[in-house]
Motif scaffolding. Structure first.
Motif, PDB file in Angstrom:
ATOM      1  N   VAL A 258       0.804  -1.069   0.059  1.00  0.00           N
ATOM      2  CA  VAL A 258      -0.030  -0.014   0.090  1.00  0.00           C
ATOM      3  C   VAL A 258       0.823   1.223   0.004  1.00  0.00           C
ATOM      4  CG1 VAL A 258      -1.693   1.398   1.271  1.00  0.00           C
ATOM      5  CG2 VAL A 258      -1.792  -1.098   1.342  1.00  0.00           C
ATOM      6  N   GLU A 259       0.655   2.020  -0.890  1.00  0.00           N
ATOM      7  CA  GLU A 259       1.308   3.464  -0.851  1.00  0.00           C
ATOM      8  C   GLU A 259       0.548   4.362  -0.066  1.00  0.00           C
ATOM      9  OE1 GLU A 259       2.577   4.960  -4.702  1.00  0.00           O
ATOM     10  OE2 GLU A 259       3.883   3.131  -5.073  1.00  0.00           O
ATOM     11  N   ILE A 260       1.394   5.025   0.719  1.00  0.00           N
ATOM     12  CA  ILE A 260       0.594   6.416   1.456  1.00  0.00           C
ATOM     13  C   ILE A 260       1.068   7.698   1.120  1.00  0.00           C
ATOM     14  CG2 ILE A 260      -0.149   4.715   3.224  1.00  0.00           C
ATOM     15  CD1 ILE A 260       2.445   5.399   4.926  1.00  0.00           C
ATOM     16  N   PRO A 261       0.345   8.620   1.208  1.00  0.00           N
ATOM     17  CA  PRO A 261       1.004   9.966   0.940  1.00  0.00           C
ATOM     18  C   PRO A 261       1.587  10.429   2.034  1.00  0.00           C
ATOM     19  CG  PRO A 261      -1.422   9.934   1.453  1.00  0.00           C
ATOM     20  CD  PRO A 261      -0.978   8.647   1.248  1.00  0.00           C
ATOM     21  N   GLU A 262       2.284  11.580   2.144  1.00  0.00           N
ATOM     22  CA  GLU A 262       3.051  12.467   3.226  1.00  0.00           C
ATOM     23  C   GLU A 262       2.147  12.328   4.401  1.00  0.00           C
ATOM     24  OE1 GLU A 262       6.548  15.379   2.649  1.00  0.00           O
ATOM     25  OE2 GLU A 262       4.755  16.383   2.888  1.00  0.00           O
ATOM     26  N   LEU A 263       2.649  12.176   5.566  1.00  0.00           N
ATOM     27  CA  LEU A 263       1.742  12.209   6.701  1.00  0.00           C
ATOM     28  C   LEU A 263       2.186  13.592   7.413  1.00  0.00           C
ATOM     29  CD1 LEU A 263       2.660   8.683   8.175  1.00  0.00           C
ATOM     30  CD2 LEU A 263       0.808   9.335   6.705  1.00  0.00           C
ATOM     31  N   ALA A 264       1.240  13.983   8.082  1.00  0.00           N
ATOM     32  CA  ALA A 264       1.081  15.112   9.167  1.00  0.00           C
ATOM     33  C   ALA A 264       1.688  14.711  10.420  1.00  0.00           C
ATOM     34  CB  ALA A 264      -0.135  15.912   9.229  1.00  0.00           C
ATOM     35  N   ASP A 265       1.279  13.551  10.779  1.00  0.00           N
ATOM     36  CA  ASP A 265       1.687  13.245  12.124  1.00  0.00           C
ATOM     37  C   ASP A 265       1.996  11.553  12.219  1.00  0.00           C
ATOM     38  OD1 ASP A 265       1.743  12.616  14.661  1.00  0.00           O
ATOM     39  OD2 ASP A 265      -0.110  13.382  15.273  1.00  0.00           O
ATOM     40  N   PRO A 266       3.053  10.988  12.443  1.00  0.00           N
ATOM     41  CA  PRO A 266       3.184   9.459  12.677  1.00  0.00           C
ATOM     42  C   PRO A 266       2.133   8.830  13.576  1.00  0.00           C
ATOM     43  CG  PRO A 266       5.268  10.767  12.851  1.00  0.00           C
ATOM     44  CD  PRO A 266       4.080  11.711  12.974  1.00  0.00           C
ATOM     45  N   ALA A 267       1.715   9.698  14.583  1.00  0.00           N
ATOM     46  CA  ALA A 267       0.466   8.875  15.508  1.00  0.00           C
ATOM     47  C   ALA A 267      -0.715   8.412  14.683  1.00  0.00           C
ATOM     48  CB  ALA A 267       0.235  10.065  16.618  1.00  0.00           C
ATOM     49  N   ALA A 268      -1.065   9.213  13.610  1.00  0.00           N
ATOM     50  CA  ALA A 268      -2.047   8.742  12.899  1.00  0.00           C
ATOM     51  C   ALA A 268      -1.786   7.334  11.997  1.00  0.00           C
ATOM     52  CB  ALA A 268      -2.450   9.675  11.861  1.00  0.00           C
ATOM     53  N   LEU A 269      -0.565   7.202  11.582  1.00  0.00           N
ATOM     54  CA  LEU A 269      -0.320   5.968  10.940  1.00  0.00           C
ATOM     55  C   LEU A 269      -0.111   4.836  12.065  1.00  0.00           C
ATOM     56  CD1 LEU A 269       0.915   4.134   8.764  1.00  0.00           C
ATOM     57  CD2 LEU A 269       3.172   5.006   9.048  1.00  0.00           C
ATOM     58  N   VAL A 270       0.331   4.904  13.323  1.00  0.00           N
ATOM     59  CA  VAL A 270       0.396   3.917  14.382  1.00  0.00           C
ATOM     60  C   VAL A 270      -1.131   3.746  14.580  1.00  0.00           C
ATOM     61  CG1 VAL A 270       0.806   3.580  16.741  1.00  0.00           C
ATOM     62  CG2 VAL A 270       2.309   4.735  15.267  1.00  0.00           C
ATOM     63  N   GLY A 271      -2.071   4.736  14.702  1.00  0.00           N
ATOM     64  CA  GLY A 271      -3.410   4.363  14.926  1.00  0.00           C
ATOM     65  C   GLY A 271      -3.983   3.411  13.871  1.00  0.00           C
ATOM     66  N   ALA A 272      -3.658   3.590  12.476  1.00  0.00           N
ATOM     67  CA  ALA A 272      -4.457   2.872  11.545  1.00  0.00           C
ATOM     68  C   ALA A 272      -3.867   1.551  11.640  1.00  0.00           C
ATOM     69  CB  ALA A 272      -3.847   3.745  10.127  1.00  0.00           C
ATOM     70  N   ILE A 273      -2.507   1.362  11.853  1.00  0.00           N
ATOM     71  CA  ILE A 273      -1.875  -0.140  11.831  1.00  0.00           C
ATOM     72  C   ILE A 273      -2.538  -0.931  13.144  1.00  0.00           C
ATOM     73  CG2 ILE A 273       0.287  -1.485  12.579  1.00  0.00           C
ATOM     74  CD1 ILE A 273       1.653   0.856  10.837  1.00  0.00           C
ATOM     75  N   GLU A 274      -2.486  -0.099  14.100  1.00  0.00           N
ATOM     76  CA  GLU A 274      -3.559  -0.936  15.476  1.00  0.00           C
ATOM     77  C   GLU A 274      -4.942  -1.269  15.007  1.00  0.00           C
ATOM     78  OE1 GLU A 274      -3.297   2.365  17.968  1.00  0.00           O
ATOM     79  OE2 GLU A 274      -1.178   1.659  19.085  1.00  0.00           O
ATOM     80  N   THR A 275      -5.579  -0.336  14.242  1.00  0.00           N
ATOM     81  CA  THR A 275      -6.791  -0.907  13.828  1.00  0.00           C
ATOM     82  C   THR A 275      -6.840  -1.969  12.945  1.00  0.00           C
ATOM     83  OG1 THR A 275      -7.643   1.227  14.013  1.00  0.00           O
ATOM     84  CG2 THR A 275      -8.951  -0.036  12.441  1.00  0.00           C
ATOM     85  N   LEU A 276      -5.965  -2.019  11.953  1.00  0.00           N
ATOM     86  CA  LEU A 276      -5.727  -3.306  11.107  1.00  0.00           C
ATOM     87  C   LEU A 276      -5.373  -4.635  11.943  1.00  0.00           C
ATOM     88  CD1 LEU A 276      -3.430  -1.982   8.080  1.00  0.00           C
ATOM     89  CD2 LEU A 276      -5.932  -2.628   8.076  1.00  0.00           C
ATOM     90  N   ALA A 277      -4.516  -4.456  12.862  1.00  0.00           N
ATOM     91  CA  ALA A 277      -4.258  -5.637  13.810  1.00  0.00           C
ATOM     92  C   ALA A 277      -5.639  -6.167  14.407  1.00  0.00           C
ATOM     93  CB  ALA A 277      -2.927  -5.205  14.711  1.00  0.00           C
ATOM     94  N   ARG A 278      -6.305  -5.055  14.911  1.00  0.00           N
ATOM     95  CA  ARG A 278      -7.351  -5.582  15.813  1.00  0.00           C
ATOM     96  C   ARG A 278      -8.682  -5.768  14.883  1.00  0.00           C
ATOM     97  NH1 ARG A 278      -7.635  -0.901  17.798  1.00  0.00           N
ATOM     98  NH2 ARG A 278      -9.385  -0.008  16.657  1.00  0.00           N
ATOM     99  N   GLU A 279      -8.823  -5.305  13.823  1.00  0.00           N
ATOM    100  CA  GLU A 279      -9.982  -5.419  13.173  1.00  0.00           C
ATOM    101  C   GLU A 279      -9.788  -6.362  11.827  1.00  0.00           C
ATOM    102  OE1 GLU A 279     -11.552  -1.663  11.966  1.00  0.00           O
ATOM    103  OE2 GLU A 279     -12.114  -1.154  14.251  1.00  0.00           O
ATOM    104  N   ARG A 280      -8.567  -6.512  11.172  1.00  0.00           N
ATOM    105  CA  ARG A 280      -8.440  -7.156  10.222  1.00  0.00           C
ATOM    106  C   ARG A 280      -7.373  -8.500  10.220  1.00  0.00           C
ATOM    107  NH1 ARG A 280     -12.418  -6.207   7.099  1.00  0.00           N
ATOM    108  NH2 ARG A 280     -11.389  -7.549   5.708  1.00  0.00           N
ATOM    109  N   ASN A 281      -7.177  -8.725  11.702  1.00  0.00           N
ATOM    110  CA  ASN A 281      -6.146  -9.645  12.002  1.00  0.00           C
ATOM    111  C   ASN A 281      -4.540  -9.580  11.175  1.00  0.00           C
ATOM    112  OD1 ASN A 281      -7.962 -10.673  13.639  1.00  0.00           O
ATOM    113  ND2 ASN A 281      -8.949 -11.810  12.015  1.00  0.00           N
ATOM    114  N   VAL A 282      -3.989  -8.480  11.020  1.00  0.00           N
ATOM    115  CA  VAL A 282      -3.107  -8.033  10.387  1.00  0.00           C
ATOM    116  C   VAL A 282      -1.884  -8.606  11.130  1.00  0.00           C
ATOM    117  CG1 VAL A 282      -1.349  -6.415   9.461  1.00  0.00           C
ATOM    118  CG2 VAL A 282      -3.659  -6.535   8.594  1.00  0.00           C
ATOM    119  N   LEU A 283      -0.940  -9.581  10.560  1.00  0.00           N
ATOM    120  CA  LEU A 283       0.208  -9.828  11.501  1.00  0.00           C
ATOM    121  C   LEU A 283       1.561  -8.970  11.579  1.00  0.00           C
ATOM    122  CD1 LEU A 283       0.170 -13.561   9.989  1.00  0.00           C
ATOM    123  CD2 LEU A 283      -0.850 -12.937  12.221  1.00  0.00           C
ATOM    124  N   ARG A 284       1.637  -8.344  10.615  1.00  0.00           N
ATOM    125  CA  ARG A 284       2.840  -7.887  10.120  1.00  0.00           C
ATOM    126  C   ARG A 284       2.787  -6.598   9.282  1.00  0.00           C
ATOM    127  NH1 ARG A 284       7.545  -5.913  11.099  1.00  0.00           N
ATOM    128  NH2 ARG A 284       9.437  -7.046  10.614  1.00  0.00           N
TER     129      ARG A 284
END
Length: 351
Positions: A258-284
């Motif tokens: 997945v390509e992602i555009p420039e971020l304003a805040d790394p915390a938003a990316l951390v939150g999105a990854i946590e969501t993927l682990a919780r809701e989509r069972n992403v391993l890595r």
């Protein structure tokens, strides 16, 4: 030709996010007087670990000694990829003293050991040892199986069932094949977690195997290099769930880039990854991101909902400032559209 005359190879295996790349990077920095070469085998189209290691190249392990095999298990592509890569490293001048092979976190080590029996190389190289890395916190929590209690209940109820989940089989095969287990991130697990992880490893090991606690990949190279295990001649002592089975594949797992555009805040990316682990069972999740106002690239490494990030190097003048992430999950949990939607929401929230 005796084993002492052969070029030694150390196979470094371990589950996703267990710290293999960190270990190899530390060995490159402190090789114990050996000239190293490295083969990195990744799962997915985008090579992240190989680029990390090349950025750490030093005279005893220059960039040309680091080779990457992406999007394919080397034990499944022996003739096309593995043998030519090993031969290219052996042809280097000066020749390496020792080769490190960092396997994909999804790889089974025993089929790779069988590759060393190929006529083109078996008289010239030997498997000095197999090093398995195990994340202390994850092992103690049983995360290598989605629902350990349910698996155990199935085993008790019906001996004819294939009770093991793909994740637990990967973990058990890695431990069974190992000469030494490195228990990583002991600080996150705490004393009780470390003790529990050691108990799990002891229960799965087919023979007594040394277990060494390692933080941030720092270990005396004398502990893991120069074992002279000749593992390719010791296959019977390394049982696998897949002994006698047809050649394995990796259809149990899949990845999406997945390509992602420039971020304003790394915390938003951390939150999105946590969501993927919780809701989509992403391993890595692993890759890079660009952060507005920062000249350095952000390196991202996540195991489940545990996310680590750091700035690793400046962006090149010719590089587009956008991120790219490799997302790995079990096959049934990979939904590219849903994953892209979660990560795409980062930029939408920033606007």
């Amino acid at each position: 030709m005796s084993n002492l005359a052969k070029l030694p190879v150390t196979v470094i295996t371990g589950f996703l996010g267990s710290g293999k790349t960190t270990l190899v990077r530390e060995l490159m920095r402190n090789p114990g007087g050996k000239r190293l070469a490295v083969v990195v085998n990744e799962f997915g189209d985008v090579g992240v670990d190989g680029e990390i290691l090349k950025s750490c190249a030093i005279p005893d392990c220059p960039a040309e000694n680091i080779m990457e095999l992406a999007n394919g298990c080397i034990c499944c592509t022996v003739a096309d990829d593995f043998i030519p890569t090993i031969e290219a490293l052996m042809a280097l001048d000066p020749r390496p003293d020792h080769i490190l092979i960092e396997t994909s976190g999804l790889a089974l080590p025993k089929p790779l050991l069988k590759a060393f029996d190929w006529p083109d190389i078996r008289s010239r190289i030997t498997v000095d040892g197999v090093i398995a890395l195990a994340d202390a916190e994850a092992v103690a929590a049983g995360r290598f199986a989605p629902d350990v209690a349910r698996v155990d209940a199935q085993r008790a109820a019906d001996d004819s069932l294939d009770h093991e989940t793909p994740l637990s089989e990967v973990f058990e095969d890695q431990i069974s094949c190992a000469d030494i287990v490195l228990l990583t991130k002991p600080d996150l697990a705490g004393p009780e977690g470390v003790a529990q992880a050691k108990a799990v490893i002891a229960a799965e090991a087919p023979r007594p195997i040394p277990v060494v606690e390692v933080a941030e990949g720092v270990v005396d190279p004398r502990v893991i290099l120069g074992l002279e295990a000749a593992a390719e001649d010791d296959m019977d002592a390394r049982p696998s769930h897949h002994d006698g089975a047809a050649p394995h594949d990796h259809d149990d797992f899949d990845s999406v880039v997945v390509e992602i555009p420039e971020l304003a805040d790394p915390a938003a990316l951390v939150g999105a990854i946590e969501t993927l682990a919780r809701e989509r069972n992403v391993l890595r999740v692993k890759g890079y991101a660009a952060v507005a106002g920062k000249p350095m690239r952000l390196l991202v490494q996540a195991v489940g909902a545990r996310v680590r990030h750091q700035y690793d190097r400046p962006w090149g003048s010719d590089e587009p400032r956008r991120g790219q992430l490799v997302v790995i999950a079990e096959h049934d949990d990979i939904d590219p559209a849903a994953i892209s939607a979660v990560l795409g929401a980062i930029s939408e929230a920033a606007e």
